[in-house]
Write an enzyme that holds these catalytic residues in place. Sequence first.
Site, PDB file in Angstrom:
ATOM      1  N   ASP A   1      -6.002  -0.462   8.102  1.00 28.81           N
ATOM      2  CA  ASP A   1      -4.654  -1.012   7.943  1.00 28.81           C
ATOM      3  C   ASP A   1      -3.630   0.110   8.023  1.00 28.81           C
ATOM      4  O   ASP A   1      -3.982   1.279   8.182  1.00 28.81           O
ATOM      5  CB  ASP A   1      -4.529  -1.751   6.597  1.00 28.81           C
ATOM      6  CG  ASP A   1      -4.636  -0.810   5.397  1.00 28.81           C
ATOM      7  OD1 ASP A   1      -4.876   0.397   5.583  1.00 28.81           O
ATOM      8  OD2 ASP A   1      -4.476  -1.290   4.265  1.00 28.81           O
TER       9      ASP A   1
ATOM     10  N   ASP B   1      -0.631   1.556   5.602  1.00 22.92           N
ATOM     11  CA  ASP B   1      -0.038   1.459   4.269  1.00 22.92           C
ATOM     12  C   ASP B   1       1.309   2.173   4.301  1.00 22.92           C
ATOM     13  O   ASP B   1       1.371   3.366   4.599  1.00 22.92           O
ATOM     14  CB  ASP B   1      -0.940   2.144   3.235  1.00 22.92           C
ATOM     15  CG  ASP B   1      -2.367   1.608   3.284  1.00 22.92           C
ATOM     16  OD1 ASP B   1      -2.578   0.450   2.897  1.00 22.92           O
ATOM     17  OD2 ASP B   1      -3.264   2.358   3.724  1.00 22.92           O
TER      18      ASP B   1
ATOM     19  N   ASP C   1       0.308  -3.088   4.842  1.00 18.51           N
ATOM     20  CA  ASP C   1       0.740  -3.196   3.447  1.00 18.51           C
ATOM     21  C   ASP C   1       2.088  -2.500   3.328  1.00 18.51           C
ATOM     22  O   ASP C   1       2.217  -1.328   3.703  1.00 18.51           O
ATOM     23  CB  ASP C   1      -0.239  -2.476   2.492  1.00 18.51           C
ATOM     24  CG  ASP C   1      -1.577  -3.203   2.378  1.00 18.51           C
ATOM     25  OD1 ASP C   1      -1.669  -4.368   2.821  1.00 18.51           O
ATOM     26  OD2 ASP C   1      -2.520  -2.598   1.846  1.00 18.51           O
TER      27      ASP C   1
HETATM   28  P1  DGT Z   1      -8.361   2.733   5.495  1.00 21.41           P
HETATM   29  O1  DGT Z   1      -7.149   1.881   5.441  1.00 21.41           O
HETATM   30  O2  DGT Z   1      -9.607   1.969   5.661  1.00 21.41           O
HETATM   31  O3  DGT Z   1      -8.225   3.818   6.506  1.00 21.41           O
HETATM   32  O4  DGT Z   1      -8.514   3.523   4.110  1.00 21.41           O
HETATM   33  P2  DGT Z   1      -7.416   3.897   3.059  1.00 21.41           P
HETATM   34  O5  DGT Z   1      -7.839   5.113   2.369  1.00 21.41           O
HETATM   35  O6  DGT Z   1      -6.053   3.871   3.678  1.00 21.41           O
HETATM   36  O7  DGT Z   1      -7.572   2.759   1.997  1.00 21.41           O
HETATM   37  P3  DGT Z   1      -6.638   1.512   1.682  1.00 21.41           P
HETATM   38  O8  DGT Z   1      -5.786   1.155   2.834  1.00 21.41           O
HETATM   39  O9  DGT Z   1      -7.520   0.444   1.144  1.00 21.41           O
HETATM   40  O10 DGT Z   1      -5.745   2.009   0.490  1.00 21.41           O
HETATM   41  C1  DGT Z   1      -4.916   3.135   0.596  1.00 21.41           C
HETATM   42  C2  DGT Z   1      -4.784   3.806  -0.723  1.00 21.41           C
HETATM   43  O11 DGT Z   1      -3.938   3.060  -1.561  1.00 21.41           O
HETATM   44  C3  DGT Z   1      -6.109   3.943  -1.449  1.00 21.41           C
HETATM   45  O12 DGT Z   1      -6.330   5.269  -1.784  1.00 21.41           O
HETATM   46  C4  DGT Z   1      -5.977   3.211  -2.718  1.00 21.41           C
HETATM   47  C5  DGT Z   1      -4.570   2.762  -2.760  1.00 21.41           C
HETATM   48  N1  DGT Z   1      -4.460   1.325  -2.971  1.00 21.41           N
HETATM   49  C6  DGT Z   1      -4.887   0.330  -2.180  1.00 21.41           C
HETATM   50  N2  DGT Z   1      -4.575  -0.854  -2.706  1.00 21.41           N
HETATM   51  C7  DGT Z   1      -3.927  -0.589  -3.850  1.00 21.41           C
HETATM   52  C8  DGT Z   1      -3.328  -1.381  -4.871  1.00 21.41           C
HETATM   53  O13 DGT Z   1      -3.310  -2.602  -4.845  1.00 21.41           O
HETATM   54  N3  DGT Z   1      -2.760  -0.682  -5.891  1.00 21.41           N
HETATM   55  C9  DGT Z   1      -2.742   0.678  -5.952  1.00 21.41           C
HETATM   56  N4  DGT Z   1      -2.193   1.301  -6.971  1.00 21.41           N
HETATM   57  N5  DGT Z   1      -3.287   1.429  -5.025  1.00 21.41           N
HETATM   58  C10 DGT Z   1      -3.861   0.811  -4.005  1.00 21.41           C
HETATM   59 MG    MG Z   2      -5.222   2.141   4.588  1.00 19.15          MG
END
Ligand code: DGT
Ligand code: MG
Length: 431
Positions: free
Chosen positions: A209, A211, A355
């Site tokens: 995604d 963010d 997001d």
């Molecule tokens: P991806 O999108 O698969 O490349 O991996 P990430 O590391 O971008 O993971 P993602 O998109 O699920 O979440 C980005 C970061 O934001 C992750 O380190 C945790 C945080 N995060 C995700 N959802 C929430 C939420 O609902 N609340 C808070 N506080 N943090 C969140």
């Molecule tokens: Mg992400």
Amino acid sequence: AKTTVNERTENIPIYECQRETPLQHHNEHITHALEILAKEADFRNDDINYSRALAFRRAACVFKCLPSRVEGVQEIQSLHNIGSHVKRIVEDILDNGYSSEAEKTENNDWFKTMMTFTGVFGVGPAIADKWYRLGLRTIEDLKIEQTLPNKDERISTGLTFHDDLTLPVLRSEAEALADLIRCELDTIDPQYQLVVTGGFRRGKDCGHDVDILLTHPVEGKEKGILEDLLHRLDRQGRLIYGKREQSTWNDGVLQGENIKGQYLKSTLDHFEKWIGIMKLDKKCRQCCLNYGLNSNEKQQELLHSSLDMKKVSHLRPDTMSHMDPKNNSTKRKCPSSSSEDRGTNDRTWYARRVDLIVTPTSQFYYALVGWTGSKHFNRSLRLYAQKELHMKLTSHALYDTTKKHLIPANSEQEVFKNLHLRYLEPVERNC
Ligand code: DGT
Ligand code: MG
């Protein structure tokens, strides 16, 4: 004389947030197996398996920060967070080239189905398991099932756009999306600020995604921005699906939550946000020769590696806002791939998970750390803050539970300083 991994790693700090964890490391052969086993434990979705998953992830994190490839089991004797089960797995990998336990898990029908079903937007382990028990196995099964339990609008949309949403979002797409949103924000008030966070900020070149964190330098002016922005994006026909959540933050939230309770497990926060799916032009999809994405085979591999998308990420960089795509000579158009056009030939866009998170400026840097992640890094920060400092860290603030006050931060460096930690760049937070 050659030093052993052991000699060089005796001083690895206990908490992941005290160590540099790069995106690319030397022990993929071990961490891949441990992450499969962690994922399997996640899917089991209970307290015991929560601890098991955590144990596998903590062990994987140690291997990620080692300065070289582990070649012998004696090298890991004195490392933290490596229990007897993990030692057996490592031994197996070193002896046979792979972990038979991880391989068995990967080939397990339930695990494979859980991987497929939890890959659908809106589907967690509980629903995926329920569908498995009904005999369903494939995305096609889900699409044709007339009375699919728990199917709501979100899941329906997730199924409709499943092909698009499992095609990894590339950095060029995240940049294009950020530009598009920045453009709209500028017409509202050029003072609005936007940062692409998540995996892209940690240097990944693709993710599941985009963010995006939004704020305004004048406290309070961030209110209403999301409504305005979404309205504009909707008028352009950009929005496919989305759920807007109101802010639930108030000063009592932090003090009220049980410090030993759920918040270490949960990533939930109280920001106003929009979790949705947007249309992004196909032409925004540009990948880089350097990243090994130039062959059809590689792209197929990428498509099917939903477990660990960061495998194809070889690059560095930090905040997208400092990147000028026009000056990046390594970029080029991806060769056309049949997989990229699965059922989408008739349209000019892909559906992308986005997001949008709105933060008041006073909470911005805590939000930035929280939304940059990784998830495991956040967990480590929070555990460290709680155990070592008697402080409670969230994506909103740092709260001193002894002195009963909030500790402000005006930069990411200050967040780390307030936590008495050495500053780590986003690219060093890949645990
Ligand atoms: P991806 O999108 O698969 O490349 O991996 P990430 O590391 O971008 O993971 P993602 O998109 O699920 O979440 C980005 C970061 O934001 C992750 O380190 C945790 C945080 N995060 C995700 N959802 C929430 C939420 O609902 N609340 C808070 N506080 N943090 C969140
Ligand atoms: Mg992400």
